[in-house]
Write a protein that holds these residues in place. Structure first.
Motif: not given
Length: 254
Positions: A179-188, A215-219
């Motif tokens: 989950l933490v890795g997938y929520c890195m998409l906005p940071m990418v 990212s915070t909302r999705v995670c």
């Protein structure tokens, strides 16, 4: 007074030389060598281990290589029936694409049922993309990104363990890392957009804050849905996620 012992004289009898050198004119007669070892006899009586001769004839001209008519490996399946390499490695590209689309929309809630099947292929791809965009900005952060994601996943998992009192539902450490890795998409995306923004201005801070909230909302929603008691402590979970992704935004800005 020292006692003297008689020493008998030693006489070396030179053997008959087998190879005589040609005399050099004017040098006088040639002398035989001081010592020449005797040559072994070639008779069968003196040679206890005679050599054996082998008669190897030519190979027949009508021989042909063997033909394999059976299936390779002894199974009835052919190469056309083999599954793709990504499927054998456990990488489901369709599932990764669906998870990516569920996070990509900032106003639409991500589907927790998709992320219940955790994997690390998508997160690794996002982290690699994040590091490549940072490399284009002149920053080599591959090791830092991997280390921070690992520490962040352990931190969030520890927070859930403390808040839920051992009742974590379907959330384990493997799903937490996914989950933490997938929520890195906005940071990418923010890392790619930051290449075209001026450094040191208020614009990049405002854009970074927007991607951090995304990212915070999705995670937070995904963690709360997968955990059994996540709705009771949604505010604390959101604060922990905000700290994690704020660190990655500062890594992009500075």
């Amino acid at each position: 007074m020292a006692k003297q012992f008689p020493v008998p004289p030693v006489v070396f009898t030179p053997s008959t030389p087998t190879n005589r050198r040609h005399p050099i004119p004017g040098a006088g007669p040639s002398q035989p060598p001081a010592f020449a070892p005797p040559r072994p006899s070639t008779s069968s009586a003196a040679n206890p281990l005679p050599f054996m001769s082998f008669d190897i004839g030519p190979a027949p001209s009508n021989s042909a290589p063997p033909l394999f008519t059976g299936n390779i490996g002894g199974s009835g399946a052919s190469f056309e029936d083999e599954p793709p390499l990504l499927e054998e490695l456990g990488i489901n590209t369709r599932q990764i694409w669906r998870k990516t689309l569920s996070i990509l929309h900032p106003l639409r809630s991500a589907d927790p049922s998709l992320h219940a099947d955790a994997d690390l292929s998508g997160p690794f791809l996002f982290l690699l993309s994040f590091g490549l965009f940072q490399l284009l900005a002149g920053k080599f952060h591959f090791g830092i990104v991997l280390g921070w994601v690992t520490v962040a996943s352990l931190f969030l998992y520890f927070v859930f363990s403390m808040l839920s009192g051992g009742r974590r539902g379907d959330l384990d450490l493997y799903r937490c890392v996914s989950l933490v890795g997938y929520c890195m998409l906005p940071m990418v995306i923010f890392s790619a957009v930051s290449l075209f923004l001026p450094r040191g201005g208020g614009l990049i801070f405002g854009v970074g804050m927007g991607f951090v909230l995304w990212s915070t909302r999705v995670c937070t929603r995904l963690l709360a849905e997968l955990a059994s008691s996540g709705d009771e402590h949604r505010g604390l979970i959101a604060y922990a996620c905000w700290l994690v992704y704020m660190l990655f935004s500062l890594l992009v800005i500075f």
